[in-house]
Design a protein around this motif. Structure first.
Motif, PDB file in Angstrom:
ATOM      1  N   ALA A 188     -20.365   2.547  21.104  1.00  0.00           N
ATOM      2  CA  ALA A 188     -20.270   0.729  21.533  1.00  0.00           C
ATOM      3  C   ALA A 188     -21.468   0.454  22.360  1.00  0.00           C
ATOM      4  CB  ALA A 188     -19.035   0.704  20.995  1.00  0.00           C
ATOM      5  N   THR A 189     -21.204   0.409  23.252  1.00  0.00           N
ATOM      6  CA  THR A 189     -21.877   0.518  24.317  1.00  0.00           C
ATOM      7  C   THR A 189     -23.455   0.689  24.565  1.00  0.00           C
ATOM      8  OG1 THR A 189     -20.110   0.857  26.042  1.00  0.00           O
ATOM      9  CG2 THR A 189     -22.690   0.498  27.198  1.00  0.00           C
ATOM     10  N   THR A 190     -23.882   1.812  23.699  1.00  0.00           N
ATOM     11  CA  THR A 190     -25.230   2.099  23.303  1.00  0.00           C
ATOM     12  C   THR A 190     -25.437   1.392  22.658  1.00  0.00           C
ATOM     13  OG1 THR A 190     -24.978   4.565  24.511  1.00  0.00           O
ATOM     14  CG2 THR A 190     -26.107   4.544  22.718  1.00  0.00           C
ATOM     15  N   VAL A 199     -22.519  -6.281  16.735  1.00  0.00           N
ATOM     16  CA  VAL A 199     -22.785  -4.051  16.806  1.00  0.00           C
ATOM     17  C   VAL A 199     -21.349  -4.505  15.159  1.00  0.00           C
ATOM     18  CG1 VAL A 199     -21.527  -1.832  16.939  1.00  0.00           C
ATOM     19  CG2 VAL A 199     -22.883  -3.483  18.704  1.00  0.00           C
ATOM     20  N   VAL A 200     -22.086  -3.544  14.049  1.00  0.00           N
ATOM     21  CA  VAL A 200     -21.078  -3.831  13.130  1.00  0.00           C
ATOM     22  C   VAL A 200     -20.559  -2.269  12.825  1.00  0.00           C
ATOM     23  CG1 VAL A 200     -20.416  -3.731  10.613  1.00  0.00           C
ATOM     24  CG2 VAL A 200     -22.634  -5.042  11.744  1.00  0.00           C
ATOM     25  N   THR A 201     -18.970  -2.405  12.783  1.00  0.00           N
ATOM     26  CA  THR A 201     -18.293  -1.093  12.248  1.00  0.00           C
ATOM     27  C   THR A 201     -17.982  -1.373  10.693  1.00  0.00           C
ATOM     28  OG1 THR A 201     -16.923  -0.591  14.750  1.00  0.00           O
ATOM     29  CG2 THR A 201     -15.797  -0.041  12.497  1.00  0.00           C
ATOM     30  N   VAL A 202     -18.198   0.584  10.202  1.00  0.00           N
ATOM     31  CA  VAL A 202     -18.170   0.259   8.963  1.00  0.00           C
ATOM     32  C   VAL A 202     -17.188   1.905   8.641  1.00  0.00           C
ATOM     33  CG1 VAL A 202     -19.265   1.068   6.592  1.00  0.00           C
ATOM     34  CG2 VAL A 202     -20.757  -0.438   8.533  1.00  0.00           C
ATOM     35  N   ILE A 203     -16.367   1.546   7.825  1.00  0.00           N
ATOM     36  CA  ILE A 203     -15.232   2.426   7.705  1.00  0.00           C
ATOM     37  C   ILE A 203     -15.356   2.980   6.665  1.00  0.00           C
ATOM     38  CG2 ILE A 203     -13.289   3.041   7.900  1.00  0.00           C
ATOM     39  CD1 ILE A 203     -12.526   1.127  10.450  1.00  0.00           C
ATOM     40  N   LEU A 229     -30.658  -6.487   8.733  1.00  0.00           N
ATOM     41  CA  LEU A 229     -30.507  -7.704   9.225  1.00  0.00           C
ATOM     42  C   LEU A 229     -30.451  -7.704  11.033  1.00  0.00           C
ATOM     43  CD1 LEU A 229     -28.251  -9.013   6.878  1.00  0.00           C
ATOM     44  CD2 LEU A 229     -30.096 -10.056   7.150  1.00  0.00           C
ATOM     45  N   GLY A 230     -30.523  -6.744  11.348  1.00  0.00           N
ATOM     46  CA  GLY A 230     -30.922  -6.662  12.911  1.00  0.00           C
ATOM     47  C   GLY A 230     -29.806  -6.436  13.662  1.00  0.00           C
ATOM     48  N   ASN A 231     -28.891  -5.853  13.076  1.00  0.00           N
ATOM     49  CA  ASN A 231     -27.332  -4.917  13.982  1.00  0.00           C
ATOM     50  C   ASN A 231     -27.707  -3.196  13.569  1.00  0.00           C
ATOM     51  OD1 ASN A 231     -25.578  -7.464  13.074  1.00  0.00           O
ATOM     52  ND2 ASN A 231     -26.219  -7.027  10.939  1.00  0.00           N
ATOM     53  N   ALA A 232     -26.564  -3.227  14.888  1.00  0.00           N
ATOM     54  CA  ALA A 232     -26.279  -1.906  15.456  1.00  0.00           C
ATOM     55  C   ALA A 232     -25.423  -1.162  14.891  1.00  0.00           C
ATOM     56  CB  ALA A 232     -26.322  -1.431  16.608  1.00  0.00           C
ATOM     57  N   VAL A 233     -24.594  -0.203  14.304  1.00  0.00           N
ATOM     58  CA  VAL A 233     -23.600   0.150  12.831  1.00  0.00           C
ATOM     59  C   VAL A 233     -23.374   1.674  13.802  1.00  0.00           C
ATOM     60  CG1 VAL A 233     -23.251   1.352  10.829  1.00  0.00           C
ATOM     61  CG2 VAL A 233     -24.345  -0.234  11.313  1.00  0.00           C
ATOM     62  N   LEU A 234     -21.927   0.981  14.188  1.00  0.00           N
ATOM     63  CA  LEU A 234     -20.775   2.615  14.495  1.00  0.00           C
ATOM     64  C   LEU A 234     -20.385   2.906  13.443  1.00  0.00           C
ATOM     65  CD1 LEU A 234     -18.456   1.024  17.330  1.00  0.00           C
ATOM     66  CD2 LEU A 234     -21.132   2.320  17.417  1.00  0.00           C
ATOM     67  N   LEU A 235     -20.840   4.189  12.488  1.00  0.00           N
ATOM     68  CA  LEU A 235     -20.514   4.585  11.149  1.00  0.00           C
ATOM     69  C   LEU A 235     -19.181   5.664  11.167  1.00  0.00           C
ATOM     70  CD1 LEU A 235     -20.084   5.047   8.333  1.00  0.00           C
ATOM     71  CD2 LEU A 235     -22.318   6.711   8.397  1.00  0.00           C
ATOM     72  N   LYS A 236     -17.887   4.961  10.726  1.00  0.00           N
ATOM     73  CA  LYS A 236     -17.043   6.117  10.503  1.00  0.00           C
ATOM     74  C   LYS A 236     -16.107   6.657   8.928  1.00  0.00           C
ATOM     75  CE  LYS A 236     -11.639   6.954  10.977  1.00  0.00           C
ATOM     76  NZ  LYS A 236     -11.776   7.713  10.399  1.00  0.00           N
ATOM     77  N   PRO A 252     -35.162   3.339  15.439  1.00  0.00           N
ATOM     78  CA  PRO A 252     -34.907   4.089  16.676  1.00  0.00           C
ATOM     79  C   PRO A 252     -33.038   4.494  17.043  1.00  0.00           C
ATOM     80  CG  PRO A 252     -35.901   1.712  16.488  1.00  0.00           C
ATOM     81  CD  PRO A 252     -34.943   2.472  15.601  1.00  0.00           C
ATOM     82  N   ASP A 253     -32.948   5.038  17.881  1.00  0.00           N
ATOM     83  CA  ASP A 253     -32.073   6.077  18.806  1.00  0.00           C
ATOM     84  C   ASP A 253     -30.848   5.212  18.985  1.00  0.00           C
ATOM     85  OD1 ASP A 253     -32.627   8.716  18.252  1.00  0.00           O
ATOM     86  OD2 ASP A 253     -33.087   9.170  19.888  1.00  0.00           O
ATOM     87  N   GLY A 254     -29.685   5.559  18.995  1.00  0.00           N
ATOM     88  CA  GLY A 254     -28.125   4.342  19.756  1.00  0.00           C
ATOM     89  C   GLY A 254     -28.371   2.916  18.083  1.00  0.00           C
ATOM     90  N   LEU A 255     -28.779   2.889  17.439  1.00  0.00           N
ATOM     91  CA  LEU A 255     -28.534   2.253  15.863  1.00  0.00           C
ATOM     92  C   LEU A 255     -27.289   2.318  15.135  1.00  0.00           C
ATOM     93  CD1 LEU A 255     -31.824   0.198  15.854  1.00  0.00           C
ATOM     94  CD2 LEU A 255     -30.094  -0.331  17.039  1.00  0.00           C
ATOM     95  N   LEU A 256     -27.441   4.089  14.893  1.00  0.00           N
ATOM     96  CA  LEU A 256     -26.831   4.262  13.839  1.00  0.00           C
ATOM     97  C   LEU A 256     -25.904   5.176  14.710  1.00  0.00           C
ATOM     98  CD1 LEU A 256     -25.421   3.985  11.189  1.00  0.00           C
ATOM     99  CD2 LEU A 256     -27.767   5.574  10.549  1.00  0.00           C
ATOM    100  N   GLN A 257     -24.594   5.164  14.710  1.00  0.00           N
ATOM    101  CA  GLN A 257     -23.972   6.181  15.590  1.00  0.00           C
ATOM    102  C   GLN A 257     -22.826   7.018  14.994  1.00  0.00           C
ATOM    103  OE1 GLN A 257     -24.025   6.261  18.669  1.00  0.00           O
ATOM    104  NE2 GLN A 257     -25.578   4.722  19.634  1.00  0.00           N
TER     105      GLN A 257
END
Length: 485
Positions: A52-54, A146-150, A170-177, A200-205
Motif C-alpha cells: 500500500a505504501t509503495t 489506491v484501490v483494493t480489488v478483491i 483513471l490514474g489509480n494504483a491497485v492492490l489485487l487480492k 510502471p512498477d508499483g501500480l499493480l500489486q
C-alpha cells in the motif's frame, strides 16, 4: 519464456518485483484431476502494508501522466490479452475448471475491458457549475488513489480485470487480492499482461491470501476505495470493515436469479435457455439461473425438456474438450451443493434428473415440487441445480421473482409486451427479455440490489468514473477575492 512461465512467478507475489510472500506458498491444484500445477506465493498483512505504501508513491506519478500515456498502456494490454488468449485460457481451464469456451469468453472480455478502459483517460472529467460569484466553478474528477480489488474464483479473470483496468486507466494504483484457488489466471496473468504493456512498477500489486490479507488490504490507510466481488456473507464483512475505516466500498455479491417462462413461450427454446443459465460453469456464477418460474400451462413440458437436457449433458475434465460441465471448484463447495439438494428433497422436492456427484463432478440437476420455503428455492446454490416452480398469473410471477433477498438478474422468456410489464415491476439490477440470466459486457452497467450488492458499480464510463474517482470542487477568479476582514 512464455507469458506465464512459472520460473518468474512460482511461489512468489508481486510487490515492486516478484518476491517471496510472508504467507509462504500454496499449491495450484487442478480440480478436475487433483494434480498440482505449480505454486503461488501468499502475502502476509505486513506485505499488504508495504504494498500500500509503495502503491501510493507510484500512484502520484501515474496520475500526473498524460491521458495518452495511460490510454496507451490499456490499449497494449487489450492487444496482449488477445495475443496470449490460448496460453491464459489453458490456465483458466486447468486451474479454474472452466470449459475452453468459457476460457475464451474470459480472455475476450478481458481484452474488451482494457479497450473500454482506454477511453476513460480522455473522457470528460467533470462539469462547469453555475455560480453567483465572479468566478468559474467546476466539479472535476480526480483519481481516488489506491484501490483494493478483491476477486473470487468463479470467473477469476473477468471479475478482476473489470475493476483493475478502469482503476488504472483513471490514474489509480491497485492492490489485487485474487482467490488463492485461482491466483494464476485471476492474478498472475493480469500482472504479467500489464508488465508487458508497460505499466510502471508499483501500480499493480499481487497479494493472494486469506482473511488476514483481505482485512489488511481494506484497512490500509493509503487505500481509499475497495472493490469486492464475492459471497454476500463475505461482502457484509468487507462492507462493515470498510465503513469503519471510512473507505468507499463497491460490493457485487450473490444472486438467486429468476427465469420467468411466460404462457405461449417456445418450450424447446426456453428449456435450452434455462439449461444454459443453470449449468454454465457448473452453476458457479452469481448470475446463474437459480429459480425457474414457469407458467402452469407449460410447466410439465418444460420440466421434461429441461430434464432431458440435464441427463444428456456430459460432465468431466474440461481439458478434454468433450464435456458441457467441468468440476466444482473444491470439496467444500461440492459438499455444500450436495447438502442443499438433500435438504431440498427432505423438504418435499423431487429430483427429476441428476442429484448425484462423483468427486467434484456434480450431475446437472432438475428439481420439482419446490415450495418458496424450500432450501433450493431460498439459498444461492452455486452449483448446477435447476429448481422449477409454476405460476398461474403475472402478479404471481412478479411476487415470486421479488420473493428473494437477492436482486441481481432476471430473465423473461415469451411475449415481449407482457415481459416489459414484468420488467417494470421486479427488483433487479439487470433484466433480460428473451434471454437467460447470465450476461455481461464491458460497456454495460453491472450490479444488484438487496443482498446482491450496493448497486451498479462496474461497467460503462458512468459507473467506472463514479467507482474509481473522487469529485473535487474547484473555483477560479481572475484576482484575489475581496473579503471584509
Amino acid at each position: 519464456m512464455t507469458l506465464l512461465d512459472p520460473a518468474r512467478w512460482d511461489g512468489r507475489i508481486k510487490l515492486d518485483t516478484w518476491t517471496e510472500g510472508g504467507g509462504g506458498a500454496s499449491d495450484v491444484v487442478e480440480p478436475a484431476t487433483g494434480g498440482v500445477l505449480g505454486s503461488v506465493g501468499l502475502a502476509s498483512a505486513d506485505d499488504v502494508r508495504t504494498a500500500a505504501t509503495t502503491a501510493a508513491r507510484a500512484q502520484e506519478d501515474w496520475a500526473a501522466r498524460s491521458p495518452e500515456d495511460r490510454a496507451t498502456v490499456l490499449r497494449r494490454a487489450g492487444d496482449l490479452w488477445e495475443q496470449h488468449a490460448a496460453e491464459i485460457g489453458d490456465w483458466i481451464v486447468r486451474e479454474g475448471g472452466g470449459l475452453p469456451t468459457k476460457a475464451g469468453l474470459e480472455t475476450h472480455i478481458a481484452a474488451n475491458e482494457c479497450y473500454e478502459a482506454a477511453s476513460l483517460p480522455t473522457h470528460p472529467q467533470g462539469e462547469v457549475l453555475a455560480t453567483n460569484d465572479a468566478r468559474w466553478s467546476f466539479a472535476r474528477r480526480r483519481p481516488a488513489g489506491v484501490v483494493t480489488v478483491i476477486a473470487p474464483f468463479n470467473f477469476p479473470l473477468i471479475l478482476s480485470i473489470r475493476s483493475v483496468a478502469p482503476a488504472l486507466a483513471l490514474g489509480n494504483a491497485v492492490l489485487l487480492k485474487p482467490d488463492p484457488r485461482t491466483a494464476v489466471c485471476g492474478g498472475v496473468a493480469l500482472v504479467r499482461i500489464f508488465e508487458e504493456a508497460g505499466l510502471p512498477d508499483g501500480l499493480l500489486q499481487l497479494l493472494p491470501g486469506g482473511a488476514e490479507v483481505g482485512e489488511a488490504a481494506v484497512s490500509a490507510p493509503e487505500v481509499t476505495v475497495v472493490s469486492f466481488t464475492g459471497s454476500t456473507a463475505a461482502g457484509r464483512a468487507v462492507g462493515e470493515l470498510a465503513s469503519r475505516h471510512l473507505k468507499r466500498v463497491h460490493l457485487e455479491l450473490g444472486g438467486n436469479n429468476a427465469l420467468v417462462v411466460l404462457p405461449g413461450a417456445d418450450v424447446a427454446a426456453a428449456a435450452s435457455a434455462g439449461a444454459f443459465g443453470s449449468y454454465l460453469h457448473q452453476g458457479q456464477i452469481c448470475m446463474t439461473t437459480g429459480r425457474h418460474l414457469v407458467h402452469e400451462s407449460l410447466v410439465d413440458e418444460y420440466v421434461a425438456a429441461l430434464a432431458e437436457k440435464a441427463r444428456t449433458l456430459p460432465v468431466g475434465d474440461p481439458a478434454s474438450g468433450r464435456v458441457a460441465l467441468g468440476p466444482i471448484i473444491d470439496e467444500l463447495q461440492a459438499a455444500r451443493v450436495e447438502s442443499i439438494v438433500a435438504r431440498a428433497v427432505e423438504a418435499g422436492a423431487t429430483v427429476e434428473a441428476g442429484g448425484t456427484r462423483e468427486g467434484l463432478f456434480f450431475a446437472p440437476t432438475v428439481l420439482t415440487g419446490v415450495t418458496p420455503d424450500n432450501p433450493a428455492y431460498v439459498e444461492e446454490i452455486f452449483g448446477p441445480v435447476a429448481p422449477v416452480v409454476s405460476f398461474a398469473t403475472t402478479d404471481e410471477a412478479v411476487a415470486l421473482v421479488n420473493d428473494s433477498e437477492y436482486g441481481l438478474s432476471v430473465g423473461i422468456l415469451g411475449d415481449v409486451g407482457e415481459a416489459m410489464k414484468i420488467a417494470d415491476r421486479v427488483r433487479s439490477g439487470k433484466v433480460h427479455i428473451n434471454e437467460q440470466t447470465v450476461s455481461d459486457e464491458a460497456n454495460a452497467p453491472f450490479g444488484g440490489t438487496g443482498a446482491s450488492g450496493n448497486g451498479s458499480r462496474f461497467g460503462g464510463a458512468a459507473a467506472n468514473l463514479e467507482a474509481f474517482t473522487e469529485v473535487q470542487w474547484l473555483t477560479v477568479r481572475p484576482g484575489i477575492a475581496p473579503y471584509p476582514f
